[in-house]
Design an enzyme around this catalytic site. Structure first.
Site, PDB file in Angstrom:
ATOM      1  N   SER A 176     -40.193 -19.115  91.744  1.00 22.20           N
ATOM      2  CA  SER A 176     -41.090 -19.476  90.646  1.00 22.20           C
ATOM      3  C   SER A 176     -41.737 -20.819  90.951  1.00 22.20           C
ATOM      4  O   SER A 176     -41.042 -21.831  91.106  1.00 22.20           O
ATOM      5  CB  SER A 176     -40.309 -19.579  89.340  1.00 22.20           C
ATOM      6  OG  SER A 176     -41.111 -20.268  88.386  1.00 22.20           O
ATOM      7  N   HIS A 223     -43.612 -15.794  91.954  1.00 23.93           N
ATOM      8  CA  HIS A 223     -43.528 -15.653  90.493  1.00 23.93           C
ATOM      9  C   HIS A 223     -44.301 -16.783  89.821  1.00 23.93           C
ATOM     10  O   HIS A 223     -44.088 -17.963  90.126  1.00 23.93           O
ATOM     11  CB  HIS A 223     -42.054 -15.686  90.078  1.00 23.93           C
ATOM     12  CG  HIS A 223     -41.798 -15.405  88.639  1.00 23.93           C
ATOM     13  ND1 HIS A 223     -41.796 -14.132  88.108  1.00 23.93           N
ATOM     14  CD2 HIS A 223     -41.536 -16.247  87.597  1.00 23.93           C
ATOM     15  CE1 HIS A 223     -41.523 -14.200  86.807  1.00 23.93           C
ATOM     16  NE2 HIS A 223     -41.366 -15.472  86.469  1.00 23.93           N
ATOM     17  N   ASP A 267     -45.439 -18.471  86.297  1.00 26.37           N
ATOM     18  CA  ASP A 267     -45.060 -18.574  84.884  1.00 26.37           C
ATOM     19  C   ASP A 267     -46.181 -19.164  84.044  1.00 26.37           C
ATOM     20  O   ASP A 267     -46.500 -20.350  84.158  1.00 26.37           O
ATOM     21  CB  ASP A 267     -43.809 -19.449  84.760  1.00 26.37           C
ATOM     22  CG  ASP A 267     -42.552 -18.739  85.213  1.00 26.37           C
ATOM     23  OD1 ASP A 267     -42.313 -17.600  84.751  1.00 26.37           O
ATOM     24  OD2 ASP A 267     -41.803 -19.305  86.031  1.00 26.37           O
ATOM     25  N   MET A 281     -47.388 -20.212  80.372  1.00 24.91           N
ATOM     26  CA  MET A 281     -46.821 -20.579  79.059  1.00 24.91           C
ATOM     27  C   MET A 281     -47.899 -21.202  78.189  1.00 24.91           C
ATOM     28  O   MET A 281     -48.734 -21.970  78.680  1.00 24.91           O
ATOM     29  CB  MET A 281     -45.689 -21.585  79.244  1.00 24.91           C
ATOM     30  CG  MET A 281     -44.592 -21.118  80.181  1.00 24.91           C
ATOM     31  SD  MET A 281     -43.248 -22.308  80.208  1.00 24.91           S
ATOM     32  CE  MET A 281     -42.209 -21.596  81.487  1.00 24.91           C
ATOM     33  N   HIS A 318     -45.984 -13.779  85.014  1.00 30.08           N
ATOM     34  CA  HIS A 318     -45.114 -13.644  83.835  1.00 30.08           C
ATOM     35  C   HIS A 318     -45.794 -14.349  82.669  1.00 30.08           C
ATOM     36  O   HIS A 318     -45.861 -15.582  82.630  1.00 30.08           O
ATOM     37  CB  HIS A 318     -43.761 -14.287  84.182  1.00 30.08           C
ATOM     38  CG  HIS A 318     -42.766 -14.289  83.065  1.00 30.08           C
ATOM     39  ND1 HIS A 318     -41.627 -15.071  83.093  1.00 30.08           N
ATOM     40  CD2 HIS A 318     -42.721 -13.611  81.891  1.00 30.08           C
ATOM     41  CE1 HIS A 318     -40.933 -14.863  81.987  1.00 30.08           C
ATOM     42  NE2 HIS A 318     -41.576 -14.001  81.232  1.00 30.08           N
ATOM     43  N   MET A 341     -45.903 -15.730  79.184  1.00 38.10           N
ATOM     44  CA  MET A 341     -45.129 -16.162  78.011  1.00 38.10           C
ATOM     45  C   MET A 341     -46.142 -16.700  77.015  1.00 38.10           C
ATOM     46  O   MET A 341     -46.228 -17.911  76.749  1.00 38.10           O
ATOM     47  CB  MET A 341     -44.087 -17.212  78.438  1.00 38.10           C
ATOM     48  CG  MET A 341     -42.933 -16.589  79.222  1.00 38.10           C
ATOM     49  SD  MET A 341     -42.016 -17.796  80.208  1.00 38.10           S
ATOM     50  CE  MET A 341     -43.040 -17.822  81.666  1.00 38.10           C
ATOM     51  N   MET A 370     -34.663 -11.565  80.902  1.00 40.56           N
ATOM     52  CA  MET A 370     -34.580 -13.028  80.834  1.00 40.56           C
ATOM     53  C   MET A 370     -33.114 -13.427  80.682  1.00 40.56           C
ATOM     54  O   MET A 370     -32.449 -13.000  79.729  1.00 40.56           O
ATOM     55  CB  MET A 370     -35.373 -13.577  79.642  1.00 40.56           C
ATOM     56  CG  MET A 370     -36.887 -13.420  79.721  1.00 40.56           C
ATOM     57  SD  MET A 370     -37.674 -14.134  81.189  1.00 40.56           S
ATOM     58  CE  MET A 370     -37.145 -15.838  81.095  1.00 40.56           C
ATOM     59  N   GLY A 406     -37.652 -24.332  83.332  1.00 44.71           N
ATOM     60  CA  GLY A 406     -36.815 -24.066  84.489  1.00 44.71           C
ATOM     61  C   GLY A 406     -35.509 -24.844  84.375  1.00 44.71           C
ATOM     62  O   GLY A 406     -35.347 -25.686  83.481  1.00 44.71           O
ATOM     63  N   GLY A 407     -34.580 -24.542  85.250  1.00 40.65           N
ATOM     64  CA  GLY A 407     -33.359 -25.331  85.360  1.00 40.65           C
ATOM     65  C   GLY A 407     -32.356 -25.148  84.240  1.00 40.65           C
ATOM     66  O   GLY A 407     -31.480 -25.994  84.053  1.00 40.65           O
ATOM     67  N   ASP A 422     -34.748 -13.208  85.534  1.00 43.44           N
ATOM     68  CA  ASP A 422     -35.475 -14.477  85.474  1.00 43.44           C
ATOM     69  C   ASP A 422     -34.692 -15.498  84.654  1.00 43.44           C
ATOM     70  O   ASP A 422     -34.530 -15.338  83.443  1.00 43.44           O
ATOM     71  CB  ASP A 422     -36.863 -14.241  84.857  1.00 43.44           C
ATOM     72  CG  ASP A 422     -37.769 -15.454  84.982  1.00 43.44           C
ATOM     73  OD1 ASP A 422     -37.348 -16.465  85.579  1.00 43.44           O
ATOM     74  OD2 ASP A 422     -38.907 -15.381  84.474  1.00 43.44           O
ATOM     75  N   GLY A 444     -31.962 -19.123  85.728  1.00 40.05           N
ATOM     76  CA  GLY A 444     -30.617 -19.528  86.124  1.00 40.05           C
ATOM     77  C   GLY A 444     -30.048 -18.766  87.308  1.00 40.05           C
ATOM     78  O   GLY A 444     -28.831 -18.741  87.499  1.00 40.05           O
ATOM     79  N   GLY A 496     -36.318 -20.521  90.521  1.00 40.45           N
ATOM     80  CA  GLY A 496     -37.148 -21.713  90.601  1.00 40.45           C
ATOM     81  C   GLY A 496     -36.392 -22.846  91.234  1.00 40.45           C
ATOM     82  O   GLY A 496     -36.485 -23.101  92.435  1.00 40.45           O
ATOM     83  N   SER A 497     -35.563 -23.514  90.424  1.00 36.35           N
ATOM     84  CA  SER A 497     -34.844 -24.683  90.935  1.00 36.35           C
ATOM     85  C   SER A 497     -33.950 -24.352  92.127  1.00 36.35           C
ATOM     86  O   SER A 497     -33.854 -25.141  93.066  1.00 36.35           O
ATOM     87  CB  SER A 497     -34.054 -25.357  89.809  1.00 36.35           C
ATOM     88  OG  SER A 497     -33.658 -24.425  88.851  1.00 36.35           O
TER      89      SER A 497
HETATM   90  C1  DX5 Z   1     -38.464 -19.634  82.440  1.00 33.69           C
HETATM   91  C2  DX5 Z   1     -39.319 -19.028  83.529  1.00 33.69           C
HETATM   92  C3  DX5 Z   1     -38.600 -18.899  84.814  1.00 33.69           C
HETATM   93  C4  DX5 Z   1     -38.180 -20.209  85.422  1.00 33.69           C
HETATM   94  C5  DX5 Z   1     -36.886 -19.984  86.147  1.00 33.69           C
HETATM   95  O1  DX5 Z   1     -39.147 -19.577  81.244  1.00 33.69           O
HETATM   96  O2  DX5 Z   1     -39.785 -17.756  83.150  1.00 33.69           O
HETATM   97  O3  DX5 Z   1     -39.366 -18.127  85.752  1.00 33.69           O
HETATM   98  O4  DX5 Z   1     -39.097 -20.746  86.336  1.00 33.69           O
HETATM   99  O5  DX5 Z   1     -36.420 -21.218  86.573  1.00 33.69           O
HETATM  100  P1  DX5 Z   1     -34.934 -21.402  87.086  1.00 33.69           P
HETATM  101  O6  DX5 Z   1     -34.771 -20.490  88.269  1.00 33.69           O
HETATM  102  O7  DX5 Z   1     -34.889 -22.847  87.448  1.00 33.69           O
HETATM  103  O8  DX5 Z   1     -34.043 -21.030  85.965  1.00 33.69           O
HETATM  104 ZN    ZN Z   2     -40.694 -16.385  84.692  1.00 37.65          ZN
END
Ligand code: DX5
Ligand code: ZN
Length: 226
Positions: A12, A37, A39, A41, A70, A72, A141, A148-149, A177, A179, A199-200
């Site tokens: 991500s 990926h 994101d 928002m 994705h 949101m 989810m 993230g994180g 998606d 953690g 992501g992280s």
């Molecule tokens: C959260 C996003 C994820 C996010 C995941 O709302 O949809 O795609 O980037 O980040 P990690 O992998 O750090 O949880």
């Molecule tokens: Zn996402």
């Protein structure tokens, strides 16, 4: 694109350098990313704002693999065409984003993209049962969307197993998606997920000028699942 249920890692870009998306994408793909990926928002459906269709169009030429968008956002429908025109391969909308997810999924396919449906942690797997013939991807989810994180929510493992059963032979990806890291990835991969967003856990420790950690991080996730 032929259907493939093997394990795929979708970094991500939410966890990458926002001033340098093109180079970040090229670096993480060179290190072995399977999908990218993206994101989106809106500060309304989720309590954070990222970017919209024009950023997606700008990064598209840098993506050689699969652009997995994705959304949101709410509402979704007025923006579907713009994200399809930006070159998204998959467009995923949340089942919670409005009263007409069925219409939204029809509109995504009509716009020429593959259709994904995402489920928040509080939404049961059964919410997608009436939609299985109109989706190419179900996104589970495993955090509350927005940031993230965050810490992996373990209820997503049982939900993934239930979805895998419901999906049967249909050509539908199960994406996880939130953690995902070497500790949590084997749980969801073992339950039937084939696309792991991270992501992280992918971008930590590396950068465009030192991208080897991206590769090592993805290898650690793959190894943990094998
Ligand atoms: C959260 C996003 C994820 C996010 C995941 O709302 O949809 O795609 O980037 O980040 P990690 O992998 O750090 O949880
Ligand atoms: Zn996402």
């Amino acid at each position: 694109m032929s259907f493939d249920r093997s394990l795929k890692i979708a970094p991500s870009i939410l966890a990458s350098d926002f001033a340098n998306f093109g180079a970040e994408i090229e670096a993480v793909e060179a290190q072995g990313a399977d999908w990218i990926h993206v994101d989106v928002m809106d500060g309304h459906f989720v309590p954070n704002i990222t970017f919209g269709p024009s950023t997606c169009a700008a990064i598209r030429p840098h993506i050689k693999t699969v652009m997995d968008v994705h959304l949101m956002i709410a509402p979704v429908d007025p923006y579907i065409q713009a994200f399809a025109d930006a070159g998204a391969d998959f467009i995923t909308a949340h089942v919670e984003a409005g009263p007409h997810i069925h219409r939204t999924l029809q509109a995504i396919r009509a716009a020429g993209a593959k259709a994904g449906v995402a489920l928040n942690p509080g939404t049961p797997a059964s919410a997608v049962a009436p939609l299985l013939d109109m989706v190419d991807l179900v996104c589970v989810m495993t955090v509350n969307p927005g940031f993230g994180g965050q810490k992996f929510i373990h209820e997503g493992v049982a939900k993934t197993r239930e979805l895998r059963e419901m999906i049967g032979d249909r050509e539908i990806h199960i994406e996880i998606d939130g953690g995902v890291d070497p500790d949590t990835a084997p749980l969801v991969a073992g339950a039937g997920a084939d696309v792991l967003v991270a992501g992280s856990a992918v971008f930590r420790g590396g950068s465009v000028s030192d991208p080897a950690p991206y590769g090592a991080n993805m290898t650690a996730i793959r190894k943990a699942c094998s």
